[in-house]
Write a protein that holds these residues in place. Structure first.
Motif, PDB file in Angstrom:
ATOM      1  N   TYR A  34      91.651  -4.653  52.559  1.00  0.00           N
ATOM      2  CA  TYR A  34      91.218  -4.159  53.869  1.00  0.00           C
ATOM      3  C   TYR A  34      91.888  -2.811  54.151  1.00  0.00           C
ATOM      4  O   TYR A  34      91.220  -1.847  54.545  1.00  0.00           O
ATOM      5  CB  TYR A  34      91.577  -5.181  54.954  1.00  0.00           C
ATOM      6  N   ARG A  58      85.634  -2.634  50.296  1.00  0.00           N
ATOM      7  CA  ARG A  58      84.976  -3.386  51.373  1.00  0.00           C
ATOM      8  C   ARG A  58      84.379  -4.680  50.841  1.00  0.00           C
ATOM      9  O   ARG A  58      84.537  -5.738  51.433  1.00  0.00           O
ATOM     10  CB  ARG A  58      83.887  -2.557  52.050  1.00  0.00           C
ATOM     11  N   TYR A  61      87.301  -7.196  50.093  1.00  0.00           N
ATOM     12  CA  TYR A  61      87.894  -7.856  51.259  1.00  0.00           C
ATOM     13  C   TYR A  61      86.888  -8.738  51.983  1.00  0.00           C
ATOM     14  O   TYR A  61      87.259  -9.774  52.534  1.00  0.00           O
ATOM     15  CB  TYR A  61      88.621  -6.871  52.185  1.00  0.00           C
ATOM     16  N   LYS A  62      85.604  -8.364  51.959  1.00  0.00           N
ATOM     17  CA  LYS A  62      84.590  -9.213  52.590  1.00  0.00           C
ATOM     18  C   LYS A  62      84.462 -10.553  51.871  1.00  0.00           C
ATOM     19  O   LYS A  62      84.163 -11.564  52.495  1.00  0.00           O
ATOM     20  CB  LYS A  62      83.228  -8.518  52.602  1.00  0.00           C
ATOM     21  N   CYS A  65      88.411 -12.321  52.635  1.00  0.00           N
ATOM     22  CA  CYS A  65      88.949 -12.520  53.983  1.00  0.00           C
ATOM     23  C   CYS A  65      88.031 -13.374  54.854  1.00  0.00           C
ATOM     24  O   CYS A  65      86.811 -13.199  54.827  1.00  0.00           O
ATOM     25  CB  CYS A  65      89.125 -11.174  54.681  1.00  0.00           C
ATOM     26  N   VAL A  70      88.798 -10.373  59.873  1.00  0.00           N
ATOM     27  CA  VAL A  70      88.220  -9.028  59.805  1.00  0.00           C
ATOM     28  C   VAL A  70      87.800  -8.562  61.198  1.00  0.00           C
ATOM     29  O   VAL A  70      88.047  -7.420  61.578  1.00  0.00           O
ATOM     30  CB  VAL A  70      87.041  -8.980  58.818  1.00  0.00           C
TER      31      VAL A  70
END
Length: 86
Positions: A34, A58, A61-62, A65, A70
């Protein structure tokens, strides 16, 4: 952006192994990606370059997380209260 990077992003399915985070708990990996995404965006935009290479962070982390984290971090960024260094 190089064809190799575009191909990797296109074929992306889930976060690959990262030797910095060898344990099953991926919380730090999530947070670091992130931060890396936002640092990459900030850096490339400051140089008036295309931030497309940052897309990799991106996507990682998507996939790692929880959505609630987020959303909370995004809100903190907007408010200027995010604790991370970007």
């Amino acid at each position: 952006m190089s064809d190799e990077i575009q191909e990797k992003i296109k074929n992306y399915r889930t976060a690959p192994f990262d030797a910095r985070f060898p344990n099953t708990n991926q919380t730090r990996n999530c947070y670091q990606n992130y931060l890396d995404f936002h640092r990459c965006n900030k850096s490339l935009k400051a140089k008036n370059q295309d931030p497309a290479p940052c897309e990799w962070y991106r996507r990682v982390y998507k996939s790692l997380c929880p959505v609630s984290w987020v959303q909370k971090w995004d809100e903190q960024l907007e408010e200027g209260t995010f604790a991370g260094r970007i």
